[in-house]
Design a protein around this motif. Structure first.
Motif, PDB file in Angstrom:
ATOM      1  N   GLY A 189      42.732 -15.466  82.656  1.00 40.14           N
ATOM      2  CA  GLY A 189      41.479 -15.308  82.999  1.00 40.14           C
ATOM      3  C   GLY A 189      41.143 -15.577  84.657  1.00 40.14           C
ATOM      4  O   GLY A 189      41.378 -14.530  85.154  1.00 40.14           O
ATOM      5  N   HIS A 190      40.439 -16.541  85.179  1.00 42.12           N
ATOM      6  CA  HIS A 190      40.289 -16.994  86.435  1.00 42.12           C
ATOM      7  C   HIS A 190      41.642 -17.391  87.018  1.00 42.12           C
ATOM      8  O   HIS A 190      42.158 -18.481  86.255  1.00 42.12           O
ATOM      9  N   LEU A 191      42.063 -17.189  88.056  1.00 43.05           N
ATOM     10  CA  LEU A 191      43.231 -17.672  88.764  1.00 43.05           C
ATOM     11  C   LEU A 191      43.215 -19.215  89.011  1.00 43.05           C
ATOM     12  O   LEU A 191      44.239 -19.713  89.031  1.00 43.05           O
ATOM     13  N   ASP A 192      42.088 -19.661  89.151  1.00 40.50           N
ATOM     14  CA  ASP A 192      42.112 -21.218  89.804  1.00 40.50           C
ATOM     15  C   ASP A 192      41.519 -21.993  88.606  1.00 40.50           C
ATOM     16  O   ASP A 192      41.553 -23.248  88.752  1.00 40.50           O
ATOM     17  N   GLN A 193      40.829 -21.513  87.516  1.00 40.64           N
ATOM     18  CA  GLN A 193      40.356 -22.481  86.535  1.00 40.64           C
ATOM     19  C   GLN A 193      40.403 -22.039  85.234  1.00 40.64           C
ATOM     20  O   GLN A 193      39.522 -22.139  84.337  1.00 40.64           O
ATOM     21  N   GLY A 194      41.530 -21.585  84.944  1.00 39.21           N
ATOM     22  CA  GLY A 194      42.024 -21.214  83.397  1.00 39.21           C
ATOM     23  C   GLY A 194      41.458 -19.900  82.821  1.00 39.21           C
ATOM     24  O   GLY A 194      40.920 -19.121  83.529  1.00 39.21           O
ATOM     25  N   GLY A 195      41.422 -19.682  81.696  1.00 38.10           N
ATOM     26  CA  GLY A 195      40.996 -18.669  80.865  1.00 38.10           C
ATOM     27  C   GLY A 195      41.476 -18.515  79.630  1.00 38.10           C
ATOM     28  O   GLY A 195      41.557 -19.536  78.655  1.00 38.10           O
ATOM     29  N   HIS A 196      41.676 -17.179  78.903  1.00 37.62           N
ATOM     30  CA  HIS A 196      42.292 -17.129  77.672  1.00 37.62           C
ATOM     31  C   HIS A 196      43.548 -18.070  77.424  1.00 37.62           C
ATOM     32  O   HIS A 196      44.468 -17.785  78.205  1.00 37.62           O
ATOM     33  N   PRO A 197      43.718 -19.104  76.392  1.00 36.77           N
ATOM     34  CA  PRO A 197      45.001 -19.713  76.348  1.00 36.77           C
ATOM     35  C   PRO A 197      46.211 -18.703  76.084  1.00 36.77           C
ATOM     36  O   PRO A 197      45.883 -17.842  74.968  1.00 36.77           O
ATOM     37  N   VAL A 198      47.177 -19.037  76.289  1.00 41.77           N
ATOM     38  CA  VAL A 198      48.540 -18.016  76.039  1.00 41.77           C
ATOM     39  C   VAL A 198      49.517 -18.791  75.080  1.00 41.77           C
ATOM     40  O   VAL A 198      49.810 -20.035  75.643  1.00 41.77           O
ATOM     41  N   ALA A 199      49.960 -18.281  73.758  1.00 35.65           N
ATOM     42  CA  ALA A 199      50.700 -18.999  73.148  1.00 35.65           C
ATOM     43  C   ALA A 199      52.053 -19.014  73.771  1.00 35.65           C
ATOM     44  O   ALA A 199      52.466 -18.103  74.625  1.00 35.65           O
ATOM     45  N   ALA A 200      53.064 -20.253  73.482  1.00 33.09           N
ATOM     46  CA  ALA A 200      54.338 -20.106  74.368  1.00 33.09           C
ATOM     47  C   ALA A 200      55.065 -19.308  73.499  1.00 33.09           C
ATOM     48  O   ALA A 200      55.246 -19.580  72.245  1.00 33.09           O
ATOM     49  N   SER A 201      55.985 -18.456  74.266  1.00 36.62           N
ATOM     50  CA  SER A 201      57.195 -17.948  73.615  1.00 36.62           C
ATOM     51  C   SER A 201      58.283 -18.855  73.416  1.00 36.62           C
ATOM     52  O   SER A 201      58.421 -19.740  74.308  1.00 36.62           O
ATOM     53  N   ARG A 202      59.035 -18.556  72.440  1.00 37.66           N
ATOM     54  CA  ARG A 202      59.998 -19.616  72.008  1.00 37.66           C
ATOM     55  C   ARG A 202      61.425 -18.840  71.914  1.00 37.66           C
ATOM     56  O   ARG A 202      61.588 -17.830  71.418  1.00 37.66           O
ATOM     57  N   THR A 203      62.419 -19.650  72.346  1.00 38.56           N
ATOM     58  CA  THR A 203      63.893 -19.183  72.020  1.00 38.56           C
ATOM     59  C   THR A 203      64.621 -19.848  70.709  1.00 38.56           C
ATOM     60  O   THR A 203      65.431 -19.137  70.217  1.00 38.56           O
ATOM     61  N   GLY A 204      63.923 -20.933  70.321  1.00 40.75           N
ATOM     62  CA  GLY A 204      64.367 -21.323  69.090  1.00 40.75           C
ATOM     63  C   GLY A 204      66.044 -22.306  69.608  1.00 40.75           C
ATOM     64  O   GLY A 204      66.061 -22.353  70.798  1.00 40.75           O
ATOM     65  N   SER A 205      66.330 -23.227  68.547  1.00 37.89           N
ATOM     66  CA  SER A 205      67.419 -23.852  69.057  1.00 37.89           C
ATOM     67  C   SER A 205      68.658 -23.379  69.099  1.00 37.89           C
ATOM     68  O   SER A 205      69.651 -23.898  69.898  1.00 37.89           O
ATOM     69  N   MET A 206      68.917 -22.245  68.417  1.00 36.21           N
ATOM     70  CA  MET A 206      70.218 -21.702  68.202  1.00 36.21           C
ATOM     71  C   MET A 206      71.342 -22.653  67.987  1.00 36.21           C
ATOM     72  O   MET A 206      72.607 -22.302  68.223  1.00 36.21           O
ATOM     73  N   GLU A 207      71.061 -23.803  66.994  1.00 36.43           N
ATOM     74  CA  GLU A 207      72.182 -24.785  66.852  1.00 36.43           C
ATOM     75  C   GLU A 207      71.957 -24.963  65.201  1.00 36.43           C
ATOM     76  O   GLU A 207      70.894 -24.666  64.668  1.00 36.43           O
ATOM     77  N   ASN A 208      73.068 -25.732  64.904  1.00 35.26           N
ATOM     78  CA  ASN A 208      73.115 -26.026  63.554  1.00 35.26           C
ATOM     79  C   ASN A 208      72.257 -27.332  63.393  1.00 35.26           C
ATOM     80  O   ASN A 208      71.825 -27.797  64.204  1.00 35.26           O
ATOM     81  N   PRO A 209      71.923 -27.540  61.999  1.00 35.18           N
ATOM     82  CA  PRO A 209      71.259 -28.645  61.569  1.00 35.18           C
ATOM     83  C   PRO A 209      71.701 -29.937  62.249  1.00 35.18           C
ATOM     84  O   PRO A 209      70.856 -30.983  62.499  1.00 35.18           O
ATOM     85  N   ASP A 210      73.034 -30.217  62.255  1.00 30.97           N
ATOM     86  CA  ASP A 210      73.730 -31.237  63.052  1.00 30.97           C
ATOM     87  C   ASP A 210      73.686 -31.180  64.513  1.00 30.97           C
ATOM     88  O   ASP A 210      74.114 -32.097  65.084  1.00 30.97           O
ATOM     89  N   GLY A 211      73.272 -30.286  65.029  1.00 28.30           N
ATOM     90  CA  GLY A 211      72.968 -30.377  66.436  1.00 28.30           C
ATOM     91  C   GLY A 211      74.152 -29.353  67.142  1.00 28.30           C
ATOM     92  O   GLY A 211      74.273 -29.355  68.331  1.00 28.30           O
ATOM     93  N   GLY A 212      75.326 -29.109  66.242  1.00 28.91           N
ATOM     94  CA  GLY A 212      76.327 -28.335  67.034  1.00 28.91           C
ATOM     95  C   GLY A 212      76.069 -27.026  67.196  1.00 28.91           C
ATOM     96  O   GLY A 212      75.155 -26.412  66.789  1.00 28.91           O
ATOM     97  N   VAL A 213      76.931 -26.431  67.642  1.00 29.15           N
ATOM     98  CA  VAL A 213      76.861 -25.154  68.246  1.00 29.15           C
ATOM     99  C   VAL A 213      76.775 -24.088  66.967  1.00 29.15           C
ATOM    100  O   VAL A 213      77.689 -24.409  65.987  1.00 29.15           O
ATOM    101  N   ASN A 214      76.085 -23.155  66.889  1.00 29.62           N
ATOM    102  CA  ASN A 214      75.783 -22.168  65.911  1.00 29.62           C
ATOM    103  C   ASN A 214      76.004 -20.665  66.286  1.00 29.62           C
ATOM    104  O   ASN A 214      75.020 -20.121  66.610  1.00 29.62           O
ATOM    105  N   PRO A 215      77.200 -20.215  66.286  1.00 32.55           N
ATOM    106  CA  PRO A 215      77.544 -19.001  66.966  1.00 32.55           C
ATOM    107  C   PRO A 215      76.548 -17.823  66.269  1.00 32.55           C
ATOM    108  O   PRO A 215      76.201 -16.849  66.986  1.00 32.55           O
ATOM    109  N   ALA A 216      76.595 -17.979  64.795  1.00 31.65           N
ATOM    110  CA  ALA A 216      75.947 -17.035  64.324  1.00 31.65           C
ATOM    111  C   ALA A 216      74.339 -16.957  64.575  1.00 31.65           C
ATOM    112  O   ALA A 216      73.989 -15.874  65.024  1.00 31.65           O
TER     113      ALA A 216
END
Length: 501
Positions: A314-341
């Protein structure tokens, strides 16, 4: 006095004490809130006693106020109807305003501190101070084309979005969300009519009130390969470096093979990075992503703007339409380990990766602009009621620099190859260099995949003039070619209209 009477007396005194305390609370702390409440009838009358300023684009007013014979003297009207609804927002009587109407409410209403001089002057002239005017960056021609092409797409898709920006400044050239809605009934002075219109739109399962260009987050499919390619270029891989490919590849720890969209796409054991982007080689990027690792991919996506939660347009100095955040996701297994797939699927824009159309346009724009990503904005200028006094003129701001000039140049070459030799041919524009990347994002069996295109156009001197993202929800197989065609049409219109640059 007997005991029962004393108890009654104490209760009455306590109640009077509470009433007194509440009265003081209202007078001391709540008075301003009640006085300025949208539900205060006197405030409504005062608000509509002054003519609200215009919101304009390309020299045409798309939000105006007209005098009436009713108790509320001015009626808000939207001559652009559904075409500009998600750009402007709307200003109702008894409902919350949205969009630019909300962000610039004080200025449009004439109550902003910036307009004090105008109000002070009118005290002596006896004139009724009007509201200020908001001029937008939108190209009327590009907006018209984006709306018509998206609404009449050749895939008969009912939901989608398109957004175009000037890569050099961040100015929004077009912003369309489909389906759209007519904001005029929402601005009706008949509050029952306005409420009924709003409830009908809110209950519509197609979600016409949703601004899909800024708030829809869906798997981006192969458009995300540009982010992975950027990470690869920064980690020792060149345009002509050969990477593993093949007709099929099964990630470690996963029994589900990743295949290409067609048997003719990179069936050989190795392809260059240039060819992997041009052909949109799933097996090549899946293996490349696993080799790079989740951390490098997520960090590069973050540098492009993923995970940002406070961006507004919207306005460069005072906001405007809110924008949703794009996400990459965790890319991990439920246990926090590496998930190659998970990493492999994420590297082709699947798994938990989610992106807004605006983010897609920002990726394309930053590559076209030599690695500099400009902050997107809609408000170009604020003019006083007399239209001669400027109270604000946008000064473009760099948002971030996700890649170096050299990496941007390499990515530009690869995206140009996509349009000249690959799946983005429909986006070509005579006399301009066009680069892009198509994307097809699978959802689940039996549901047509989403179709994407991100791209940019450069003039004969190599200067960026437009960057675009088009999304066709459930566009189906081959739908990305239609998204590319629409993207090319929008950029062509932005180029033809100086007001959009």
């Amino acid at each position: 006095m007997n005991a029962p009477l004393r108890r009654v007396g104490v209760v009455v005194m306590v109640l009077f004490g509470l009433l007194f305390a509440n009265l003081n609370w209202i007078q001391a702390y709540k008075a301003d809130e009640y006085r300025t409440s949208d539900y205060n009838g006197r405030v409504q009358v005062a608000t509509y006693d002054r003519k609200r300023g215009n919101i304009e684009a390309g020299g045409t007013a798309f939000a105006v106020s007209k005098e009436t014979d009713g108790k509320l003297k001015f009626q808000r009207s939207y001559p652009g109807g559904a075409k500009y609804a998600h750009v402007l927002g709307y200003k109702p009587v008894n409902l919350a305003e949205t969009g630019i109407e909300k962000v610039e409410d004080d200025f449009l209403a004439g109550t902003s501190d910036q307009l004090f001089a105008s109000r002070f002057k009118d005290m002596f002239t006896g004139d009724k101070t009007g509201g200020g005017n908001v001029l937008l960056t939108v190209s009327k021609r590009a907006q018209d084309v984006a709306y018509e092409q998206l609404r009449n797409n050749r895939r008969d898709v009912s939901k989608g979005a398109a957004i175009a920006i000037d890569p050099h400044t961040g100015a929004v050239q077009a912003l369309v969300s489909m389906p759209s809605f007519d904001p005029n009934p929402l601005a009706s002075h008949d509050t029952n009519e306005a409420t009924a219109a709003h409830n009908k739109l809110e209950q519509d399962t197609e979600g016409p009130l949703k601004n899909r260009a800024l708030n829809e987050v869906l798997p981006p499919g192969s458009t995300f390969k540009i982010v992975v390619a950027a990470a690869a270029l920064e980690n020792g891989v060149g345009q002509e470096t050969r990477i593993p490919a093949g007709a099929s590849w099964t990630p470690p720890t996963s029994g589900t093979p990743i295949r290409n969209a067609a048997p003719s796409i990179c069936p050989e054991d190795e392809v260059t990075l240039m060819n992997a982007v041009t052909e949109s080689c799933n097996t090549g990027f899946a293996q490349l992503g696993v080799r790079l690792g989740a951390d490098k991919i997520k960090e590069k996506a973050r540098q492009f703007g993923f995970e940002q939660e406070d961006l507004t347009v919207g306005h460069l100095d005072q906001g405007g339409h809110p924008v949703a955040a794009s996400r990459t996701g965790s890319m991990e297994n439920p246990d926090g380990g590496v998930n190659p797939a998970g990493v492999a699927q994420s590297s082709i824009g699947q798994f938990d990766v989610r992106m807004t159309p605006l983010q897609g346009a920002l990726i394309a724009g930053s590559i076209a602009n030599g690695g500099s990503q400009m902050r997107p904005y809609l408000v170009r200028q604020l003019l006083g009621p007399d239209r001669t006094t400027s109270h604000y003129t946008a000064k473009p701001k760099e948002l971030r620099r996700p890649v170096s000039g050299q990496v941007a140049s390499d990515l530009r070459d690869m995206m140009v190859s996509v349009v000249e030799n690959g799946t983005g041919r429909n986006a070509q524009i005579n006399g301009y260099t066009v680069g892009g990347k198509t994307g097809t994002a699978d959802i689940r069996p039996g549901i047509p995949p989403h179709s994407w295109f991100i791209g940019f156009a450069l003039d004969k001197n190599g200067n960026p003039v437009s960057a675009v993202c088009v999304l066709l929800e459930n566009g189906g197989d081959g739908g990305s070619a239609e998204a590319a065609r629409i993207g090319g049409q929008i950029m062509r219109a932005a180029i033809a209209d100086p007001g959009g640059r």
